[in-house]
Design a protein around this motif. Structure first.
Motif, mmCIF file in Angstrom:
data_model
loop_
_atom_site.group_PDB
_atom_site.id
_atom_site.type_symbol
_atom_site.label_atom_id
_atom_site.label_comp_id
_atom_site.label_asym_id
_atom_site.label_seq_id
_atom_site.Cartn_x
_atom_site.Cartn_y
_atom_site.Cartn_z
ATOM 1 N N VAL A 98 0.865 -1.178 0.000
ATOM 2 C CA VAL A 98 0.000 0.000 0.000
ATOM 3 C C VAL A 98 0.901 1.226 0.000
ATOM 4 O O VAL A 98 1.872 1.285 0.763
ATOM 5 N N ILE A 99 0.602 2.194 -0.861
ATOM 6 C CA ILE A 99 1.379 3.432 -0.907
ATOM 7 C C ILE A 99 0.454 4.601 -0.591
ATOM 8 O O ILE A 99 -0.595 4.765 -1.217
ATOM 9 N N GLU A 100 0.833 5.378 0.400
ATOM 10 C CA GLU A 100 0.040 6.532 0.830
ATOM 11 C C GLU A 100 0.975 7.712 1.052
ATOM 12 O O GLU A 100 1.890 7.648 1.880
ATOM 13 N N ASP A 101 0.762 8.791 0.295
ATOM 14 C CA ASP A 101 1.591 9.999 0.426
ATOM 15 C C ASP A 101 3.079 9.678 0.307
ATOM 16 O O ASP A 101 3.912 10.208 1.053
ATOM 17 N N GLY A 102 3.413 8.793 -0.617
ATOM 18 C CA GLY A 102 4.805 8.446 -0.842
ATOM 19 C C GLY A 102 5.379 7.449 0.145
ATOM 20 O O GLY A 102 6.553 7.084 0.053
ATOM 21 N N ILE A 103 4.575 6.996 1.108
ATOM 22 C CA ILE A 103 5.024 6.022 2.105
ATOM 23 C C ILE A 103 4.505 4.644 1.705
ATOM 24 O O ILE A 103 3.315 4.474 1.450
ATOM 25 N N GLU A 104 5.396 3.668 1.646
ATOM 26 C CA GLU A 104 5.002 2.320 1.235
ATOM 27 C C GLU A 104 4.912 1.385 2.433
ATOM 28 O O GLU A 104 5.793 1.367 3.297
ATOM 29 N N VAL A 105 3.836 0.632 2.487
ATOM 30 C CA VAL A 105 3.655 -0.420 3.479
ATOM 31 C C VAL A 105 3.673 -1.753 2.752
ATOM 32 O O VAL A 105 2.949 -1.946 1.769
ATOM 33 N N GLN A 106 4.514 -2.663 3.209
ATOM 34 C CA GLN A 106 4.592 -3.999 2.627
ATOM 35 C C GLN A 106 3.842 -4.981 3.520
ATOM 36 O O GLN A 106 3.875 -4.868 4.754
ATOM 37 N N GLN A 107 3.188 -5.954 2.894
ATOM 38 C CA GLN A 107 2.354 -6.901 3.626
ATOM 39 C C GLN A 107 2.604 -8.319 3.129
ATOM 40 O O GLN A 107 2.767 -8.546 1.928
ATOM 41 N N LEU A 108 2.628 -9.261 4.062
ATOM 42 C CA LEU A 108 2.714 -10.685 3.745
ATOM 43 C C LEU A 108 1.527 -11.382 4.409
ATOM 44 O O LEU A 108 1.281 -11.186 5.601
ATOM 45 N N PHE A 109 0.801 -12.178 3.641
ATOM 46 C CA PHE A 109 -0.384 -12.867 4.151
ATOM 47 C C PHE A 109 -0.195 -14.379 4.028
ATOM 48 O O PHE A 109 0.281 -14.876 3.002
ATOM 49 N N PHE A 110 -0.600 -15.107 5.071
ATOM 50 C CA PHE A 110 -0.535 -16.564 5.049
ATOM 51 C C PHE A 110 -1.538 -17.111 6.058
ATOM 52 O O PHE A 110 -2.150 -16.350 6.818
ATOM 53 N N HIS A 111 -1.718 -18.424 6.066
ATOM 54 C CA HIS A 111 -2.713 -19.056 6.928
ATOM 55 C C HIS A 111 -2.061 -19.758 8.115
ATOM 56 O O HIS A 111 -0.920 -20.222 8.026
ATOM 57 N N ASP A 112 -2.824 -19.843 9.213
ATOM 58 C CA ASP A 112 -2.402 -20.704 10.314
ATOM 59 C C ASP A 112 -2.871 -22.127 9.994
ATOM 60 O O ASP A 112 -3.491 -22.366 8.950
ATOM 61 N N PRO A 113 -2.571 -23.122 10.833
ATOM 62 C CA PRO A 113 -2.917 -24.510 10.488
ATOM 63 C C PRO A 113 -4.404 -24.763 10.263
ATOM 64 O O PRO A 113 -4.773 -25.749 9.618
ATOM 65 N N ASP A 114 -5.269 -23.895 10.796
ATOM 66 C CA ASP A 114 -6.704 -24.083 10.628
ATOM 67 C C ASP A 114 -7.299 -23.182 9.557
ATOM 68 O O ASP A 114 -8.521 -23.095 9.422
ATOM 69 N N GLY A 115 -6.449 -22.509 8.805
ATOM 70 C CA GLY A 115 -6.940 -21.702 7.697
ATOM 71 C C GLY A 115 -7.285 -20.276 8.045
ATOM 72 O O GLY A 115 -7.827 -19.548 7.207
ATOM 73 N N PHE A 116 -6.983 -19.833 9.279
ATOM 74 C CA PHE A 116 -7.219 -18.436 9.634
ATOM 75 C C PHE A 116 -6.084 -17.573 9.082
ATOM 76 O O PHE A 116 -4.922 -17.970 9.088
ATOM 77 N N MET A 117 -6.436 -16.371 8.626
ATOM 78 C CA MET A 117 -5.474 -15.508 7.955
ATOM 79 C C MET A 117 -4.570 -14.774 8.943
ATOM 80 O O MET A 117 -5.024 -14.267 9.969
ATOM 81 N N ILE A 118 -3.283 -14.717 8.600
ATOM 82 C CA ILE A 118 -2.285 -13.966 9.356
ATOM 83 C C ILE A 118 -1.625 -12.973 8.398
ATOM 84 O O ILE A 118 -1.325 -13.310 7.252
#
Length: 219
Positions: free
Chosen positions: A112-132
């Motif tokens: 995500v880029i906001e006002d020239g500032i970038e946020v990086q994100q990594l998404f993955f699941h726990d063993p039961d399929g809940f998002m992290i």
């Protein structure tokens, strides 16, 4: 209802997760995300199986799933960044990604880029399929939409400092119509000691998350 104000809550205490396998979930949240197991009330053990974990100022309460034929848990799902998730702050997303690869955990990257500032994100699941999510979301300053001292909270502050600053500013906003600039600045100043007071015992996580890293919960 607005005249009543918000409920007198103070902080986020814990979130709950239903788990098909307590041992797998405990391994995931302790060895990968850096939580540690804490004592659970014995009276709960009589009622149902579970485990309590803690770190970053918040608890995770695991509940053993007892629903016969629960097909939702452990079901292979698409990694959807827009799904409900827990988000953790990290100062080294490159190292997080490297370790996810070594651990064989499937993930997706977003930014995500906001006002020239970038946020990086990594998404993955726990063993039961809940998002992290693991991100560097603190790069973006917290800017209250209401009258909170009329200025953004510096992104150089820790989460605890931002919260304390917001509370101080809210107190001024609610008690004074026109506080003097000198008083306003003094009340909104946050002691650097706050960050050290929030240091918690327990091991550092496998993914290198910072203490106080839980960003937000959508459950």
């Amino acid at each position: 209802m607005d005249h009543l104000g918000p409920l007198p809550v103070r902080s986020l205490n814990h979130i709950s997760r239903v788990s098909k396998s307590l041992s797998r979930s405990i391994d995931f949240y302790t060895k990968i995300l850096g939580f540690y197991e804490v004592k659970r009330p014995g009276s709960l053990d009589i009622q149902f199986e579970g485990a309590w974990l803690f770190n970053y100022g918040v608890g995770i309460h695991l509940l053993k799933d007892s629903t016969p034929g629960n097909m939702y848990l452990n079901t292979k799902k698409e990694i959807n960044p827009k799904a409900d998730h827990l988000s953790f702050q990290s100062d080294d997303l490159g190292e997080v990604e490297r370790r996810l690869k070594l651990l064989g955990i499937e993930y997706v990257c977003r930014s995500v880029i906001e006002d020239g500032i970038e946020v990086q994100q990594l998404f993955f699941h726990d063993p039961d399929g809940f998002m992290i999510e693991v991100c560097n979301c603190e790069n973006i300053p917290v800017v209250p939409l209401g009258p909170r001292c009329g200025r953004p909270l510096s992104r150089r502050l820790s989460n605890s400092q931002k919260r304390a600053m917001a509370i101080n500013c809210e107190l001024i906003d609610s008690t004074m119509d026109r506080p003097s600039p000198r008083l306003l600045d003094a009340a909104c100043r946050v002691s650097p000691r706050l960050s050290s007071q929030n240091a918690l015992p327990g091991g550092f996580s496998e993914l290198g998350l910072a203490s106080g890293a839980l960003q937000g919960v959508r459950v």
